[in-house]
Motif scaffolding. Structure first.
Motif, short mmCIF file in Angstrom:
data_model
loop_
_atom_site.label_atom_id
_atom_site.label_comp_id
_atom_site.label_asym_id
_atom_site.label_seq_id
_atom_site.Cartn_x
_atom_site.Cartn_y
_atom_site.Cartn_z
N CYS A 186 0.85 -1.19 0.00
CA CYS A 186 0.00 0.00 0.00
C CYS A 186 0.89 1.24 0.00
CB CYS A 186 -0.93 0.01 1.22
SG CYS A 186 -0.09 0.22 2.80
N PRO A 187 0.31 2.41 -0.24
CA PRO A 187 1.12 3.64 -0.19
C PRO A 187 1.55 3.98 1.24
CG PRO A 187 -0.88 3.97 -1.50
CD PRO A 187 -1.04 2.67 -0.76
N ARG B 83 -0.32 8.47 0.11
CA ARG B 83 -1.76 8.73 0.02
C ARG B 83 -2.24 9.27 1.37
NH1 ARG B 83 -6.45 4.12 -1.01
NH2 ARG B 83 -8.24 5.56 -0.92
N ASP B 84 -3.26 10.11 1.34
CA ASP B 84 -3.79 10.71 2.57
C ASP B 84 -4.41 9.65 3.47
OD1 ASP B 84 -3.36 13.56 1.98
OD2 ASP B 84 -4.77 13.22 0.35
N PHE C 207 -6.94 4.92 4.88
CA PHE C 207 -6.76 5.84 3.77
C PHE C 207 -8.05 6.62 3.56
CE2 PHE C 207 -3.55 2.57 2.73
CZ PHE C 207 -2.43 3.40 2.69
N SER D 194 -9.31 9.45 -1.94
CA SER D 194 -7.99 10.07 -2.15
C SER D 194 -7.18 9.25 -3.13
CB SER D 194 -7.24 10.20 -0.83
OG SER D 194 -6.98 8.92 -0.25
N LYS D 195 -6.25 9.88 -3.83
CA LYS D 195 -5.46 9.23 -4.86
C LYS D 195 -3.99 9.10 -4.43
CE LYS D 195 -8.88 9.20 -7.86
NZ LYS D 195 -9.53 7.94 -8.28
N PRO D 196 -3.35 7.98 -4.75
CA PRO D 196 -1.92 7.85 -4.47
C PRO D 196 -1.11 8.71 -5.42
CG PRO D 196 -2.69 5.93 -5.65
CD PRO D 196 -3.91 6.76 -5.37
N LYS D 197 0.02 9.22 -4.93
CA LYS D 197 0.89 10.04 -5.76
C LYS D 197 2.33 9.88 -5.31
CE LYS D 197 -0.72 14.06 -3.05
NZ LYS D 197 -2.04 13.51 -2.68
N PRO E 236 0.25 7.41 -11.01
CA PRO E 236 1.22 8.10 -10.17
C PRO E 236 2.59 8.26 -10.84
CG PRO E 236 0.10 6.35 -8.96
CD PRO E 236 -0.21 6.15 -10.40
#
Length: 315
Positions: A17-18, A123-124, A139, A143-146, A239
């Motif tokens: 995961c992020p 990610r937030d 998460f 929200s989007k991963p970056k 991403p």
């Protein structure tokens, strides 16, 4: 001088995961699982800017939905935050590398005086209760991963472990390294440690002259985000579709340098990865594989000013 964009922390394959961006905008690159490590997630903690202490074992267990347990070994590398773990005297931030990734760094001539600029997938996250007495981390829905830049290390010392003669005095000097995961593996001629310099080359004033040669960026801001803001609409590898300052573009576009090319960021030699600069930026479809992307700053002198600005404004 070499600048190394170094992929570190959890992602979809390592960890699953992020990494978290906390509600205050601060972030933490989580060490990936490592069954050989003598350090477990239960041994680690993280202090938020507010002073609140977060147990890393809780973060990892909750964000992975229980797939990674608190007793699992943690590959604490790069090891950048003094308060994360119990320390021996003389501790310094350190990065270890081995195998093919270290072979790439060696081929690129990475050495003392060069700079690692760490990035990862983030990610937030937020605390939530949903009827529980104690909040859990999750998460943020939607929200989007970056990809974000999260810290840096200026190389002050390079140790090739299999070639180091650990005399009595050297053993005493490096005793603090005994915990590090790169001290516990199988013999490997590529096994290398990069230790932080004591002072930074990027001090911006006499008052700043004691800045250390390493650090974590304070909070997410636009200049630390690598992922192109519109990439979720325009690229299948969302991403990994990056927006970079235009000087990263390896192909000169002005009339005086029409036919001149510079060596691109390593792992990014195919011209179809690069998109011509516009409005001060260029776009790059970054490589999905590879940990260490090396740029020759002698060919990109703008890199020093850019890096100094990142460090001075965000650490």
């Amino acid at each position: 001088m070499k600048l190394i964009l170094s992929r570190k922390g959890f992602d979809s394959s390592a960890g699953g995961c992020p990494n978290p961006i906390f509600p205050d905008g601060s972030m933490l690159a989580l060490p990936i699982p490592d069954s050989k490590s003598t350090v477990t997630y239960r041994d680690l903690q993280h202090q938020l800017p507010s002073g609140e202490v977060v147990e890393v074992s809780d973060l990892v267990s909750q964000l992975t939905k229980g797939k990674i347990k608190p007793a699992v070994g943690a590959h604490l590398d790069p090891d950048m935050i003094s308060s994360a773990y119990s320390r021996e005297p003389n501790w310094r931030p350190v990065l270890g590398q081995t195998g093919a990734a270290q072979g790439h760094l060696a081929k690129q001539g990475v050495d003392v005086g060069d700079v690692f600029l760490f990035f990862g997938l983030f990610r937030d996250v937020e605390p939530y209760k949903e009827g529980r007495k104690k909040a859990r981390w999750r998460f943020v829905p939607g929200s989007k991963p970056k990809h974000l830049l999260w810290g840096w290390l200026e190389i002050g010392e390079k140790l090739i472990i299999d070639q180091t003669n650990f005399s009595s005095s050297e053993s005493d000097r490096l005793m603090w390294l005994a915990y590090h995961p790169h001290m516990h593996g199988e013999p490997d001629a590529n096994n290398t440690l990069y230790l932080s310099s004591a002072m930074s080359m990027f001090a911006d004033s006499p008052l700043d002259a004691k800045r250390a040669g390493h650090g974590i960026f304070n909070r997410v801001c636009e200049e630390l985000i690598l992922t192109q803001p519109s990439s979720y609409k325009n690229s299948p590898n969302k991403p990994s579709f990056w927006r970079l300052p235009e000087w990263f573009y390896p192909y000169q576009t002005d009339a005086s340098h029409k036919n001149r090319e510079r060596e691109p960021l390593s792992y990014h030699h195919k011209s179809n990865r690069w998109f011509e600069p516009s409005n001060g930026y260029c776009q790059l479809q970054s490589a999905a594989r590879g940990q260490e992307f090396v740029l020759d700053v002698d060919q990109y002198p703008e890199a020093k000013t850019w890096l100094a600005g990142l460090i001075q404004r965000n650490s």
